[in-house]
Design a protein around this motif. Structure first.
Motif, mmCIF file in Angstrom:
data_model
loop_
_atom_site.group_PDB
_atom_site.id
_atom_site.type_symbol
_atom_site.label_atom_id
_atom_site.label_comp_id
_atom_site.label_asym_id
_atom_site.label_seq_id
_atom_site.Cartn_x
_atom_site.Cartn_y
_atom_site.Cartn_z
ATOM 1 N N LYS A 1 -36.347 30.866 168.609
ATOM 2 C CA LYS A 1 -36.436 30.305 167.262
ATOM 3 C C LYS A 1 -37.884 29.911 166.983
ATOM 4 C CE LYS A 1 -34.200 26.908 164.246
ATOM 5 N NZ LYS A 1 -33.277 25.738 164.196
ATOM 6 N N PRO A 2 -38.771 30.926 166.892
ATOM 7 C CA PRO A 2 -40.180 30.606 166.639
ATOM 8 C C PRO A 2 -40.383 30.126 165.199
ATOM 9 C CG PRO A 2 -39.834 32.980 166.585
ATOM 10 C CD PRO A 2 -38.531 32.366 167.005
ATOM 11 N N THR A 3 -41.388 29.298 165.023
ATOM 12 C CA THR A 3 -41.763 28.877 163.664
ATOM 13 C C THR A 3 -42.393 30.057 162.936
ATOM 14 O OG1 THR A 3 -43.987 28.211 164.330
ATOM 15 C CG2 THR A 3 -42.227 26.554 164.537
ATOM 16 N N ASP A 4 -42.589 29.898 161.629
ATOM 17 C CA ASP A 4 -43.224 30.973 160.848
ATOM 18 C C ASP A 4 -44.605 31.303 161.407
ATOM 19 O OD1 ASP A 4 -40.978 30.925 159.345
ATOM 20 O OD2 ASP A 4 -41.924 30.113 157.524
ATOM 21 N N GLU A 5 -45.359 30.263 161.798
ATOM 22 C CA GLU A 5 -46.694 30.499 162.346
ATOM 23 C C GLU A 5 -46.614 31.216 163.695
ATOM 24 O OE1 GLU A 5 -45.551 27.601 161.283
ATOM 25 O OE2 GLU A 5 -46.627 27.472 159.358
ATOM 26 N N GLN A 6 -45.678 30.777 164.536
ATOM 27 C CA GLN A 6 -45.521 31.406 165.853
ATOM 28 C C GLN A 6 -45.097 32.867 165.728
ATOM 29 O OE1 GLN A 6 -42.663 28.622 167.414
ATOM 30 N NE2 GLN A 6 -44.198 27.532 168.639
ATOM 31 N N GLN A 7 -44.317 33.166 164.683
ATOM 32 C CA GLN A 7 -43.854 34.548 164.524
ATOM 33 C C GLN A 7 -45.019 35.516 164.378
ATOM 34 O OE1 GLN A 7 -40.611 36.003 162.469
ATOM 35 N NE2 GLN A 7 -39.460 34.085 162.306
ATOM 36 N N ILE A 8 -46.099 35.097 163.757
ATOM 37 C CA ILE A 8 -47.262 35.982 163.585
ATOM 38 C C ILE A 8 -47.861 36.340 164.945
ATOM 39 C CG2 ILE A 8 -49.566 36.198 162.599
ATOM 40 C CD1 ILE A 8 -47.321 36.207 160.527
ATOM 41 N N ALA A 9 -48.108 35.318 165.768
ATOM 42 C CA ALA A 9 -48.692 35.564 167.090
ATOM 43 C C ALA A 9 -47.762 36.400 167.952
ATOM 44 C CB ALA A 9 -49.007 34.234 167.772
ATOM 45 N N ILE A 10 -46.463 36.081 167.884
ATOM 46 C CA ILE A 10 -45.485 36.826 168.677
ATOM 47 C C ILE A 10 -45.422 38.278 168.214
ATOM 48 C CG2 ILE A 10 -42.994 37.070 169.074
ATOM 49 C CD1 ILE A 10 -42.881 33.971 169.093
ATOM 50 N N ALA A 11 -45.502 38.486 166.911
ATOM 51 C CA ALA A 11 -45.451 39.847 166.381
ATOM 52 C C ALA A 11 -46.620 40.676 166.913
ATOM 53 C CB ALA A 11 -45.460 39.822 164.856
ATOM 54 N N TYR B 1 -27.242 22.094 174.574
ATOM 55 C CA TYR B 1 -27.053 23.499 174.941
ATOM 56 C C TYR B 1 -28.235 24.025 175.736
ATOM 57 C CZ TYR B 1 -26.252 28.550 174.413
ATOM 58 O OH TYR B 1 -26.069 29.888 174.650
ATOM 59 N N GLN B 2 -29.430 23.651 175.368
ATOM 60 C CA GLN B 2 -30.605 24.131 176.072
ATOM 61 C C GLN B 2 -30.710 23.555 177.484
ATOM 62 O OE1 GLN B 2 -33.063 26.438 175.111
ATOM 63 N NE2 GLN B 2 -31.537 26.934 173.552
ATOM 64 N N PRO C 1 -37.116 27.736 175.111
ATOM 65 C CA PRO C 1 -35.936 27.583 174.245
ATOM 66 C C PRO C 1 -35.470 28.919 173.669
ATOM 67 C CG PRO C 1 -37.626 25.962 173.709
ATOM 68 C CD PRO C 1 -38.270 26.972 174.617
ATOM 69 N N ASN C 2 -34.238 29.284 173.930
ATOM 70 C CA ASN C 2 -33.634 30.491 173.370
ATOM 71 C C ASN C 2 -32.135 30.432 173.621
ATOM 72 O OD1 ASN C 2 -32.946 32.795 175.664
ATOM 73 N ND2 ASN C 2 -34.449 31.311 176.359
ATOM 74 N N THR C 3 -31.410 31.346 173.024
ATOM 75 C CA THR C 3 -29.940 31.300 173.127
ATOM 76 C C THR C 3 -29.397 31.931 174.399
ATOM 77 O OG1 THR C 3 -29.770 33.421 171.963
ATOM 78 C CG2 THR C 3 -29.634 31.407 170.632
ATOM 79 N N SER C 4 -30.148 32.813 175.032
ATOM 80 C CA SER C 4 -29.510 33.749 175.953
ATOM 81 C C SER C 4 -30.026 33.779 177.374
ATOM 82 C CB SER C 4 -29.605 35.160 175.364
ATOM 83 O OG SER C 4 -28.919 35.222 174.123
ATOM 84 N N PHE C 5 -31.236 33.337 177.648
ATOM 85 C CA PHE C 5 -31.780 33.391 179.002
ATOM 86 C C PHE C 5 -32.177 31.993 179.452
ATOM 87 C CE2 PHE C 5 -32.527 37.576 177.199
ATOM 88 C CZ PHE C 5 -31.991 38.390 178.187
#
Length: 784
Positions: free
Chosen positions: A215-225, A49-50, A427-431
């Motif tokens: 679909k970021p990992t738990d660790e990546q979510q912190i930096a992204i946040a 899909y990607q 990697p993402n669903t939409s773009f």
């Protein structure tokens, strides 16, 4: 995600599910024959899909067009008509989940966002009615095509400045050098937002995209946040700066003023949320789409060379790139009440991933949909911009930029080529669009070194959808023959010896010759290298057929549009009756060929005045003799339509192409049969031209757009709608093809088309906008 498919085209085909090579033992376990196994294991963040979402979902389009993806918790919708139906009904299929995080935030990430005061609310893309249309109406003016025209010079100036900086080099990353910064600067200019550091905005934009669709990992979510929280605060700071400039220009300044004028419609939270969303939406999609466009065209060298030779092809080439490799892969909706979509029951609350990339290659709508063709005359039907009330407001800005990028690059660097590289994607669903696009060229061959004025020349394209009249490929007549008395047979091949596009039974093309544009069904074998046509001479017609009969010779070059198919064969019926009257045999023969190849039961009834006037008899008798019944008037053999219809088994279908009286008779005889029993195509149109002295003006309400239009006596409904910037597909403009079909919500219609059946007209919920009108000047409502 890395794409190296351009390097491995000669490799054995991999399993579309597991990715195992075709010649491996593992490939033997690929569940390609079990669509339910594919559905259960579908992962939108996995390789197929990607790398190529349309190809990865081919199995779904063919076998299971609506399925539940357990790994996502979404129902995936992959066919064109289903996706369009979802977009069309914004009440039943709510956009409320469009900006919902597809990967739920961790508690730690939520705390980080909270620390920044992050409070993202509804924006234009995920707002329900009636609030959505109230805001859209209030803020739409800047996006009308006439109000976008003056931006063209700014886009061209920015493009040339970037090109001037690299034109004498020999290699460049187009993303870094042109296709990221220019769309961002255009977006900021349009919005009236102060231009800040590009790199900062880029980090924010990527973070917002991953946070929402990735679909970021738990660790990546912190930096992204942290990035998203800073983006939120940045947007708030910009708003405060803009509020201090009450006379500022640009769409966001207008939004801020509307916030003061109508705070209940354009709320404080909306202004802040929209500021953050629009900075991403206004440039990210255009940047990715432009990158995809150059990658696609440079990978299809013949198309690139044709554009360099004929820049008038650029507007449609952009639409075909948006269809074939658009930047928006998928969008989301949520079901607000139990419903059924393509036979699948969906519960209230069901979340949908509607994959436009898949619908855009659906061969049920686009002939040879998985192939790239800049001459495709219905490319503008693509769903990349969405459809209906939530269709992208900025679509014409994106089109404008892409056209200017392509016109400047193809004129100044026609010898441009792709460099050897691996393509990587976020990697993402939409773009979707490559992170980088390396291109190279020989600066010694730059044409402006010999012709300096080329650096300053340009073509200007009107803002809006392309004109279908500008789209036609060159073909050469390779054979001229007499098919029957008064019937000319032609075989056409591409003028440059290239393969012509694939076509399906029932398809037609439009010949452009001698100032005439005329449609003719394809009647040859679908696997033949050329297109076969049979053209009836109509001495009482408007001159097109007479010109072709009198003037066309072997070796002559003509222009051609299509193929298109508006008389499509449903291949799922249990039995078929094919009925042709006169020249109506042309699509019927192609259908018979297809049914024979499928092993389906079918019968052909061919009606004509005399054997001498009946075309294609020799091939019919050679290929379909056991299925063929001839009804020849001067031999006393007339078709008993009553008996033919009575013999149709339950679940069977009738396909007819012939004179109006034949179709009318069949409508009478099948009136009590189930819907979809009779399919027909007229081979001539009624006189649908406007006579202003006899017409009455009327009013039309476009419910989804919140507009009310006055349609003058000398104006078609189609023209009135398109003048507002709303895209409605059109083709023949004679009420014959059905392209301009619109949904009627209220009002009585004066139907003048040759498309709708008697039953469909009585339902009064559809009309052909090119010719039909409100009855007696009444008021009508349309779902547009």
């Amino acid at each position: 995600m890395t794409d190296t498919s351009h390097k491995r085209s000669a490799q054995p085909q991999a399993c579309p599910f597991s990715g195992a090579p075709a010649d491996s033992a593992e490939h033997g376990s690929c569940p390609v024959s079990d669509p339910f196994a594919l559905a259960r294991a579908f992962d939108a963040f996995d390789g197929p899909y990607q790398l190529d979402p349309a190809e990865a979902l081919r199995w779904s389009r063919d076998q299971l067009p609506v399925f539940y993806a357990e790994t996502l918790g979404y129902w995936v919708v992959t066919r064109y008509d289903d996706i369009k139906a979802v977009f069309r009904d914004g009440i039943l299929f709510s956009p409320r989940n469009v900006l919902e995080k597809i990967t739920p935030a961790t508690p730690e990430a939520m705390e980080v966002l909270k620390s920044y005061g992050y409070a993202m609310n509804r924006t234009m893309v995920n707002e329900d009615e009636p609030a959505h249309m109230e805001r859209r109406r209030a803020l739409m003016d800047h996006f009308i095509p006439a109000n976008l025209e003056h931006h063209q010079e700014m886009v061209r100036r920015l493009t040339r400045e970037k090109m001037d900086a690299f034109i004498d080099e020999d290699r460049v990353d187009l993303v870094e050098s042109l296709l990221y910064e220019v769309p961002l600067n255009v977006a900021l200019h349009f919005l009236g937002v102060p231009e800040d550091e590009i790199a900062v905005l880029r980090n924010f934009s990527v973070a917002h995209s991953v946070n929402t669709w990735g679909k970021p990992t738990d660790e990546q979510q912190i930096a992204i946040a942290h990035d998203v929280g800073q983006f939120w605060q940045y947007a708030g700071t910009v708003i405060e700066k803009m509020k201090a400039e009450p006379e500022g220009t640009g769409w966001m300044h207008e939004t801020i003023r509307k916030n003061v004028e109508m705070p209940d419609v354009v709320t404080d939270s909306y202004v802040h949320s929209m500021m953050m969303a629009i900075i991403v939406a206004a440039h990210e999609t255009t940047s990715l789409a432009s990158t995809n466009m150059f990658k696609t065209l440079l990978s299809n060298r013949e198309a690139w060379d044709d554009i360099c030779a004929d820049p008038s092809l650029i507007p449609n080439a952009v639409e075909e790139c948006l269809r074939f490799a658009g930047s928006i892969v998928a969008w989301r909706r949520q079901v607000t009440a139990p419903t059924t979509l393509n036979g699948v029951d969906l519960p209230e609350g069901a979340k949908l991933l509607i994959v436009q990339a898949s619908g855009n290659q659906d061969e049920r709508h686009f002939e040879g949909g998985d192939s790239f063709d800049i001459y495709r005359d219905n490319a503008v039907d693509h769903l990349t911009f969405g459809y209906g009330s939530h269709q992208c407001m900025g679509k014409n800005i994106g089109r404008m930029e892409m056209r200017i990028f392509l016109e400047e690059m193809s004129r100044r660097l026609p010898h441009l080529r792709l460099a050897e590289q691996d393509f990587t994607y976020l990697p993402n669903t939409s773009f979707r669009g490559p992170d980088h696009l390396w291109v190279e060229w020989d600066p010694e061959l730059n044409p402006e070194r010999a012709q300096p004025q080329l650096a300053h020349d340009h073509q200007r394209f009107p803002v809006g959808a392309p004109s279908r009249r500008d789209i036609a490929r060159k073909v050469r007549v390779t054979e001229v023959r007499q098919e029957a008395d008064g019937i000319l047979g032609l075989t056409l091949q591409d003028a440059k010896g290239r393969p012509l596009p694939r076509w399906s039974a029932g398809a037609h093309v439009e010949l452009v010759a001698g100032g005439y544009d005329r449609k003719y069904s394809l009647c040859g074998r679908s696997d033949a290298p050329g297109y076969d046509l049979a053209i009836l001479r109509e001495d009482e017609g408007r001159g097109g057929s007479r010109y072709l009969h009198d003037s066309v010779q072997q070796g002559m070059e003509l222009r051609l549009r299509g193929p298109s198919n508006l008389f499509r064969l449903d291949e799922e019926a249990c039995a078929y009756v094919l009925i042709a009257g006169g020249i109506g045999i042309t699509p019927i023969l192609a259908m018979a060929d297809r049914l024979k190849s499928l092993g389906k039961p079918y019968a052909i009834h061919y009606c004509g005045r005399s054997r001498a006037t009946m075309a294609l008899m020799e091939r019919l008798q050679a290929d379909h003799s056991g299925h063929l019944s001839l009804h020849i008037k001067d031999e006393g053999a007339r078709a008993d339509l009553t008996a033919i219809v009575a013999a149709l088994p339950e679940g069977g279908q009738i396909y007819c192409c012939g004179p109006e009286r034949m179709i009318t008779a069949l409508e009478d005889l099948t009136a009590e049969r189930p819907e979809g029993t009779l399919h027909f195509e007229h081979f001539s149109a009624h006189d649908t031209g406007l006579d202003p002295d006899k017409e009455t003006a009327f009013e039309v309400e476009l419910v989804d757009s919140g507009l009310t239009l006055n349609v003058a006596a000398d104006q078609t409904l189609l023209d009135a709608i398109q003048a507002t910037g709303i895209d409605v597909a059109s083709d023949c403009c004679e009420g014959l093809c059905g392209s301009c079909d619109v949904t009627v919500l209220d009002g009585d219609i004066d139907h003048r088309d040759s498309v709708l059946s008697r039953r469909e007209r009585a339902a009064n919920n559809r009309m052909m906008s090119c010719c039909s009108r409100a009855k007696n000047g009444g008021r009508i409502k349309l779902a547009l």
